[in-house]
Scaffold this motif. Sequence first.
Motif, PDB file in Angstrom:
ATOM      1  N   PHE A 296     -32.918 -23.363  41.188  1.00 35.93           N
ATOM      2  CA  PHE A 296     -33.620 -22.984  42.239  1.00 35.93           C
ATOM      3  C   PHE A 296     -35.296 -22.542  41.926  1.00 35.93           C
ATOM      4  N   ASP A 297     -35.517 -23.040  40.638  1.00 35.68           N
ATOM      5  CA  ASP A 297     -36.742 -22.437  39.967  1.00 35.68           C
ATOM      6  C   ASP A 297     -38.046 -23.127  40.755  1.00 35.68           C
ATOM      7  N   ASN A 298     -37.821 -24.156  41.403  1.00 34.54           N
ATOM      8  CA  ASN A 298     -38.679 -25.127  41.975  1.00 34.54           C
ATOM      9  C   ASN A 298     -38.483 -25.155  43.436  1.00 34.54           C
ATOM     10  N   GLU A 299     -37.605 -24.308  43.933  1.00 32.93           N
ATOM     11  CA  GLU A 299     -37.300 -24.276  45.318  1.00 32.93           C
ATOM     12  C   GLU A 299     -37.874 -23.405  46.255  1.00 32.93           C
ATOM     13  N   LYS A 300     -38.082 -23.327  47.522  1.00 34.84           N
ATOM     14  CA  LYS A 300     -38.773 -22.396  48.217  1.00 34.84           C
ATOM     15  C   LYS A 300     -37.474 -21.404  48.634  1.00 34.84           C
ATOM     16  N   CYS A 301     -37.380 -20.556  47.972  1.00 36.35           N
ATOM     17  CA  CYS A 301     -36.345 -19.439  48.436  1.00 36.35           C
ATOM     18  C   CYS A 301     -36.206 -18.405  47.494  1.00 36.35           C
ATOM     19  N   SER A 302     -35.496 -17.297  47.648  1.00 38.04           N
ATOM     20  CA  SER A 302     -35.472 -16.166  46.915  1.00 38.04           C
ATOM     21  C   SER A 302     -34.065 -16.077  46.194  1.00 38.04           C
TER      22      SER A 302
ATOM     23  N   PHE B 260     -27.345 -24.990  50.201  1.00 39.12           N
ATOM     24  CA  PHE B 260     -28.735 -24.649  50.102  1.00 39.12           C
ATOM     25  C   PHE B 260     -29.555 -25.971  50.639  1.00 39.12           C
ATOM     26  N   LYS B 261     -29.247 -27.116  50.068  1.00 38.57           N
ATOM     27  CA  LYS B 261     -29.857 -28.377  50.468  1.00 38.57           C
ATOM     28  C   LYS B 261     -29.915 -28.692  52.016  1.00 38.57           C
ATOM     29  N   TYR B 262     -28.883 -27.932  52.870  1.00 37.48           N
ATOM     30  CA  TYR B 262     -28.581 -28.231  54.164  1.00 37.48           C
ATOM     31  C   TYR B 262     -29.789 -27.179  54.712  1.00 37.48           C
ATOM     32  N   TYR B 263     -29.638 -25.938  54.600  1.00 33.28           N
ATOM     33  CA  TYR B 263     -30.429 -24.848  55.027  1.00 33.28           C
ATOM     34  C   TYR B 263     -32.165 -24.759  54.937  1.00 33.28           C
ATOM     35  N   GLN B 264     -32.373 -25.434  53.726  1.00 29.92           N
ATOM     36  CA  GLN B 264     -33.718 -25.469  53.219  1.00 29.92           C
ATOM     37  C   GLN B 264     -34.396 -26.580  54.270  1.00 29.92           C
ATOM     38  N   LYS B 265     -33.846 -27.506  55.135  1.00 32.63           N
ATOM     39  CA  LYS B 265     -34.279 -28.177  55.924  1.00 32.63           C
ATOM     40  C   LYS B 265     -34.814 -27.474  57.299  1.00 32.63           C
ATOM     41  N   TYR B 266     -34.044 -26.643  57.554  1.00 32.05           N
ATOM     42  CA  TYR B 266     -34.194 -25.681  58.936  1.00 32.05           C
ATOM     43  C   TYR B 266     -34.824 -24.264  58.622  1.00 32.05           C
ATOM     44  N   PHE B 267     -34.752 -23.654  57.477  1.00 29.09           N
ATOM     45  CA  PHE B 267     -35.108 -22.344  57.532  1.00 29.09           C
ATOM     46  C   PHE B 267     -36.134 -22.281  56.341  1.00 29.09           C
ATOM     47  N   ASN B 268     -37.018 -21.152  56.635  1.00 30.20           N
ATOM     48  CA  ASN B 268     -38.350 -20.901  55.785  1.00 30.20           C
ATOM     49  C   ASN B 268     -37.878 -19.725  54.890  1.00 30.20           C
ATOM     50  N   ASN B 269     -37.132 -18.738  55.248  1.00 27.37           N
ATOM     51  CA  ASN B 269     -36.759 -17.445  54.622  1.00 27.37           C
ATOM     52  C   ASN B 269     -35.143 -17.560  54.228  1.00 27.37           C
ATOM     53  N   ILE B 270     -35.073 -17.937  52.812  1.00 27.58           N
ATOM     54  CA  ILE B 270     -33.631 -18.131  52.420  1.00 27.58           C
ATOM     55  C   ILE B 270     -33.579 -17.160  51.217  1.00 27.58           C
ATOM     56  N   PHE B 271     -32.559 -16.450  51.264  1.00 26.86           N
ATOM     57  CA  PHE B 271     -32.285 -15.080  50.207  1.00 26.86           C
ATOM     58  C   PHE B 271     -30.517 -15.672  49.472  1.00 26.86           C
ATOM     59  N   ILE B 272     -30.813 -16.061  48.312  1.00 23.38           N
ATOM     60  CA  ILE B 272     -29.397 -16.502  47.751  1.00 23.38           C
ATOM     61  C   ILE B 272     -29.106 -15.204  47.025  1.00 23.38           C
ATOM     62  N   LEU B 273     -27.858 -14.823  47.272  1.00 24.77           N
ATOM     63  CA  LEU B 273     -27.259 -13.651  46.628  1.00 24.77           C
ATOM     64  C   LEU B 273     -25.909 -14.008  45.825  1.00 24.77           C
TER      65      LEU B 273
ATOM     66  N   PHE C  52     -25.262 -24.679  63.021  1.00 20.72           N
ATOM     67  CA  PHE C  52     -26.237 -25.598  63.886  1.00 20.72           C
ATOM     68  C   PHE C  52     -27.611 -24.698  64.011  1.00 20.72           C
ATOM     69  N   PRO C  53     -28.733 -25.317  63.519  1.00 21.38           N
ATOM     70  CA  PRO C  53     -30.050 -24.716  63.734  1.00 21.38           C
ATOM     71  C   PRO C  53     -30.219 -24.559  65.080  1.00 21.38           C
ATOM     72  N   LYS C  54     -30.015 -25.288  66.012  1.00 21.75           N
ATOM     73  CA  LYS C  54     -30.031 -25.351  67.408  1.00 21.75           C
ATOM     74  C   LYS C  54     -29.485 -24.179  67.929  1.00 21.75           C
ATOM     75  N   VAL C  55     -28.278 -23.783  67.698  1.00 23.76           N
ATOM     76  CA  VAL C  55     -27.752 -22.516  68.002  1.00 23.76           C
ATOM     77  C   VAL C  55     -28.420 -21.224  67.701  1.00 23.76           C
ATOM     78  N   VAL C  56     -29.040 -21.373  66.392  1.00 23.97           N
ATOM     79  CA  VAL C  56     -29.934 -20.162  65.912  1.00 23.97           C
ATOM     80  C   VAL C  56     -30.995 -20.264  66.804  1.00 23.97           C
ATOM     81  N   SER C  57     -31.723 -20.849  67.237  1.00 22.38           N
ATOM     82  CA  SER C  57     -32.908 -21.023  67.822  1.00 22.38           C
ATOM     83  C   SER C  57     -32.360 -20.481  69.476  1.00 22.38           C
ATOM     84  N   LYS C  58     -31.723 -20.956  70.038  1.00 22.37           N
ATOM     85  CA  LYS C  58     -30.968 -20.361  71.160  1.00 22.37           C
ATOM     86  C   LYS C  58     -30.770 -19.143  71.226  1.00 22.37           C
ATOM     87  N   GLY C  59     -29.913 -18.593  70.031  1.00 20.47           N
ATOM     88  CA  GLY C  59     -29.669 -17.126  69.789  1.00 20.47           C
ATOM     89  C   GLY C  59     -31.104 -16.394  69.878  1.00 20.47           C
ATOM     90  N   LEU C  60     -31.857 -16.824  69.069  1.00 19.54           N
ATOM     91  CA  LEU C  60     -33.235 -15.963  68.875  1.00 19.54           C
ATOM     92  C   LEU C  60     -33.827 -15.693  70.268  1.00 19.54           C
TER      93      LEU C  60
END
Length: 213
Positions: free
Chosen positions: A46-52, A22-35, A87-95
């Motif tokens: 994660f009470d004070n974190e920006k995630c679901s 989560f520490k890694y992904y929160q730097k690059y993504f605004n929409n995170i769902f933890i299951l 890699f977030p750059k891979v995701v951006s290229k994929g989008l």
Amino acid sequence: MINNCSIILITHERHQLLKKSFKYYQKYFNNIFILDSSRLSSKKLFDNEKCSYFHLPGVSLNKKILYGLNKSRLDFVLIVPDDDFVFPKVVSKGLNFLKKNTDYISYGGKYLSFSLIRTIFKYRLLYSNKYSSYESNDPLKRLKKLTNIHPQLTYYLYRRKPLVKVFQIFKNFTHANFPELIISLTPILFGKSSIRIFSVISLPFFPSPLVSA
């Protein structure tokens, strides 16, 4: 920051690894769902974190993924286990690729395993003979290729709605728990899949550092 793709982060009984992911992904993504299907909830982390965060003890992996897909409202999703770092750059290229190529369902790359053994930092390519794009317009040809190779298509960038349709069919499939195969069926049924560049997998049984683009 990536706003148009949801991260569906799946975890089970690995709270420390979940925190690292989560520490890694929160730097690059605004929409995170933890299951989290662990016996005990980690919601307080994660009470004070920006995630679901959703605690789903005893829920099968198939149903857990479907739950996350239905919670997301974005067109694109990336399903990741708690020991993968993409890699977030891979995701951006994929989008960008998927927006321009509407006949493609998914976009992914190759997996690298990183490990630190004493003072030596090592990496290796995983699934070395299992990579292939599925670019035929014929679904039967794509299916034949899947049965011949059965590549790793699981943790790639996908269009969300086709994944929902496939997982909806298999949500009560109790004979075996095959989310990798279920996900692989999506580009076979609905469109094509492209494999381009690297994503990263970090194995939890080695003290490996986070990898960023």
